[in-house]
Scaffold this motif. Structure first.
Motif, PDB file in Angstrom:
ATOM      1  N   LEU A  62       0.832  -1.209   0.000  1.00  0.00           N
ATOM      2  CA  LEU A  62       0.000   0.000   0.000  1.00  0.00           C
ATOM      3  C   LEU A  62       0.862   1.253   0.000  1.00  0.00           C
ATOM      4  N   ALA A  63       2.037   1.182   0.616  1.00  0.00           N
ATOM      5  CA  ALA A  63       2.946   2.332   0.623  1.00  0.00           C
ATOM      6  C   ALA A  63       3.446   2.626  -0.785  1.00  0.00           C
ATOM      7  N   LEU A  64       3.773   1.573  -1.532  1.00  0.00           N
ATOM      8  CA  LEU A  64       4.274   1.765  -2.896  1.00  0.00           C
ATOM      9  C   LEU A  64       3.168   2.250  -3.821  1.00  0.00           C
ATOM     10  N   MET A  65       1.938   1.741  -3.628  1.00  0.00           N
ATOM     11  CA  MET A  65       0.807   2.220  -4.424  1.00  0.00           C
ATOM     12  C   MET A  65       0.540   3.702  -4.175  1.00  0.00           C
ATOM     13  N   SER A  66       0.824   4.157  -2.970  1.00  0.00           N
ATOM     14  CA  SER A  66       0.546   5.539  -2.582  1.00  0.00           C
ATOM     15  C   SER A  66       1.716   6.471  -2.848  1.00  0.00           C
ATOM     16  N   GLY A  67       2.821   5.918  -3.336  1.00  0.00           N
ATOM     17  CA  GLY A  67       4.048   6.691  -3.447  1.00  0.00           C
ATOM     18  C   GLY A  67       4.402   7.104  -4.861  1.00  0.00           C
ATOM     19  N   HIS A 127      -0.238   2.245 -10.521  1.00  0.00           N
ATOM     20  CA  HIS A 127      -0.854   1.562 -11.656  1.00  0.00           C
ATOM     21  C   HIS A 127      -0.990   0.068 -11.398  1.00  0.00           C
ATOM     22  N   ALA A 128       0.005  -0.525 -10.728  1.00  0.00           N
ATOM     23  CA  ALA A 128      -0.097  -1.944 -10.390  1.00  0.00           C
ATOM     24  C   ALA A 128      -1.278  -2.184  -9.449  1.00  0.00           C
ATOM     25  N   GLY A 129      -1.472  -1.270  -8.496  1.00  0.00           N
ATOM     26  CA  GLY A 129      -2.618  -1.386  -7.603  1.00  0.00           C
ATOM     27  C   GLY A 129      -3.933  -1.229  -8.332  1.00  0.00           C
ATOM     28  N   MET A 130      -3.974  -0.314  -9.287  1.00  0.00           N
ATOM     29  CA  MET A 130      -5.185  -0.130 -10.088  1.00  0.00           C
ATOM     30  C   MET A 130      -5.509  -1.393 -10.876  1.00  0.00           C
ATOM     31  N   LEU A 131      -4.491  -1.966 -11.496  1.00  0.00           N
ATOM     32  CA  LEU A 131      -4.706  -3.181 -12.293  1.00  0.00           C
ATOM     33  C   LEU A 131      -5.162  -4.342 -11.412  1.00  0.00           C
ATOM     34  N   ALA A 132      -4.545  -4.489 -10.240  1.00  0.00           N
ATOM     35  CA  ALA A 132      -4.931  -5.578  -9.342  1.00  0.00           C
ATOM     36  C   ALA A 132      -6.386  -5.425  -8.893  1.00  0.00           C
ATOM     37  N   THR A 133      -6.818  -4.194  -8.693  1.00  0.00           N
ATOM     38  CA  THR A 133      -8.204  -3.951  -8.297  1.00  0.00           C
ATOM     39  C   THR A 133      -9.160  -4.291  -9.433  1.00  0.00           C
ATOM     40  N   CYS A 134      -8.750  -4.009 -10.657  1.00  0.00           N
ATOM     41  CA  CYS A 134      -9.576  -4.384 -11.811  1.00  0.00           C
ATOM     42  C   CYS A 134      -9.714  -5.897 -11.909  1.00  0.00           C
ATOM     43  N   VAL A 135      -8.626  -6.622 -11.649  1.00  0.00           N
ATOM     44  CA  VAL A 135      -8.672  -8.090 -11.703  1.00  0.00           C
ATOM     45  C   VAL A 135      -9.668  -8.620 -10.669  1.00  0.00           C
ATOM     46  N   VAL A 136      -9.616  -8.083  -9.455  1.00  0.00           N
ATOM     47  CA  VAL A 136     -10.522  -8.524  -8.384  1.00  0.00           C
ATOM     48  C   VAL A 136     -11.975  -8.351  -8.794  1.00  0.00           C
ATOM     49  N   ASN A 137     -12.272  -7.242  -9.475  1.00  0.00           N
ATOM     50  CA  ASN A 137     -13.657  -6.914  -9.813  1.00  0.00           C
ATOM     51  C   ASN A 137     -14.090  -7.391 -11.201  1.00  0.00           C
ATOM     52  N   GLY A 138     -13.159  -7.951 -11.966  1.00  0.00           N
ATOM     53  CA  GLY A 138     -13.497  -8.361 -13.320  1.00  0.00           C
ATOM     54  C   GLY A 138     -13.699  -7.192 -14.257  1.00  0.00           C
ATOM     55  N   LEU A 216       9.549   3.133   0.631  1.00  0.00           N
ATOM     56  CA  LEU A 216       8.706   2.673  -0.467  1.00  0.00           C
ATOM     57  C   LEU A 216       7.867   3.813  -1.029  1.00  0.00           C
ATOM     58  N   VAL A 217       7.613   4.838  -0.226  1.00  0.00           N
ATOM     59  CA  VAL A 217       6.819   5.977  -0.670  1.00  0.00           C
ATOM     60  C   VAL A 217       7.595   6.839  -1.660  1.00  0.00           C
ATOM     61  N   ALA A 218       8.893   6.937  -1.474  1.00  0.00           N
ATOM     62  CA  ALA A 218       9.714   7.761  -2.372  1.00  0.00           C
ATOM     63  C   ALA A 218      11.024   7.044  -2.681  1.00  0.00           C
ATOM     64  N   GLY A 219      11.977   7.091  -1.745  1.00  0.00           N
ATOM     65  CA  GLY A 219      13.232   6.407  -1.998  1.00  0.00           C
ATOM     66  C   GLY A 219      14.310   6.833  -1.024  1.00  0.00           C
ATOM     67  N   THR A 220      15.477   6.253  -1.180  1.00  0.00           N
ATOM     68  CA  THR A 220      16.595   6.524  -0.288  1.00  0.00           C
ATOM     69  C   THR A 220      17.008   7.994  -0.362  1.00  0.00           C
ATOM     70  N   GLY A 221      16.952   8.684   0.773  1.00  0.00           N
ATOM     71  CA  GLY A 221      17.405  10.063   0.839  1.00  0.00           C
ATOM     72  C   GLY A 221      16.447  11.092   0.284  1.00  0.00           C
TER      73      GLY A 221
END
Length: 302
Positions: A62-67, A127-138, A216-221
């Protein structure tokens, strides 16, 4: 109003105007007029993914989806794993091809013969989170970025609900996904809801995942990651064109927009706004360079 000034060799060479919404303190400028929060909207959209039935592989996703990640190797591998868990590959992504934002990661990628790819784009986690949500809902995958797609309608509803106001306008963000216009005040309200919601709610799950996994939200530093790591409990998400939002449970929330879109003014103004909430935060100076050496700084004037 002027929210920051650029000082070089003791001389104020330029200024930046902007607006700052402060829940828990005094706001500055017109915080009721809508704007595009850009990537500061991402945590709100992730709430919409969860309320639409998304079941993440693990909460850290969820952190990466939001980042807005820098495409360091651990970011890219996590996006691949998120897609694979949904039965998809990187070819399903509809965000533009890009190179890593992290300098070391970009250099290593290019030395290895790599070229720009969608999975390296800073929004690929979303975008990966969006696609995964589409798969869940068909729901259809090819058209998941269309404004009339059921996914995007659900995300717009989530943003509106959290902001406590209707969506004022629809646009297209840099990654190709719809972007929803709300006011700075609405964005601050939404971030406050994320940190004040009860444990286990979609809002709190997003906030907790981001705060527990700042890199995961942004990156190192990077600004967001460093600030969240330095101030336990603080939620922060910046957006393109001089946007930022943050919230701290028990203190309040802030959202800001630098009028000319200057990223260099965003950090100092955000720190100053958080201090208006009563938070004790160390300095994160925005240095002005001359000949590669520090010759000045960007200072908040609020």
């Amino acid at each position: 109003m002027i929210v920051a000034e650029v000082v070089r060799s003791g001389f104020v060479e330029s200024t930046h105007h902007g607006v700052v919404a402060v829940l828990g303190g005094e706001s500055l400028g017109d915080v009721a007029s809508p704007f595009f929060p850009r990537s500061s909207n991402k945590p709100l959209q992730t709430v919409g993914l969860l309320t639409s039935g998304l079941v993440p592989r693990e909460e850290a996703d969820l952190a990466l989806m939001s980042g807005s990640h820098d495409a360091e190797p651990f970011h890219v591998e996590r996006v691949r794993a998120m897609l694979a868990a949904a039965g998809l590959g990187p070819e399903a992504l509809r965000c533009p091809a890009d190179l890593p934002l992290n300098t070391d990661a970009r250099d290593a990628w290019l030395r290895g013969g790599g070229a720009a790819e969608p999975i390296l784009m800073n929004c690929s986690g979303k975008h990966a989170g969006m696609l995964a949500t589409c798969v869940v809902n068909g729901w259809p995958l090819e058209s998941y970025l269309d404004v009339d797609h059921p996914l995007q309608k659900a995300l717009g509803d989530a943003v509106s609900r959290l902001a406590g106001e209707p969506i004022a306008a629809l646009g297209v963000d840099g990654c190709g996904a719809p972007i929803f216009a709300i006011s700075p005040l609405g964005l601050a309200r939404a971030f406050q809801q994320l940190v004040e919601a009860g444990p286990g709610t979609p809002e709190r799950r997003v906030a907790d995942a981001m705060r527990a996994n700042p890199t995961l939200v942004a990156g190192t530093g990077t600004d967001d990651s460093v600030l969240m790591a330095a101030v336990p409990g603080l939620l922060v998400k910046k957006g393109a064109d001089g946007v930022a939002a943050a919230a701290m449970p028990g203190f309040g929330a802030v959202a800001l927009k630098i009028s000319d879109g200057a990223a260099r003014a965003r950090g100092p103004v955000l720190i100053a706004a958080l201090r208006r909430l009563g938070l004790e935060i160390g300095d994160f100076p925005e240095v002005v360079l001359g000949g590669g050496l520090p010759v000045g700084e960007v200072r908040a004037t609020i």
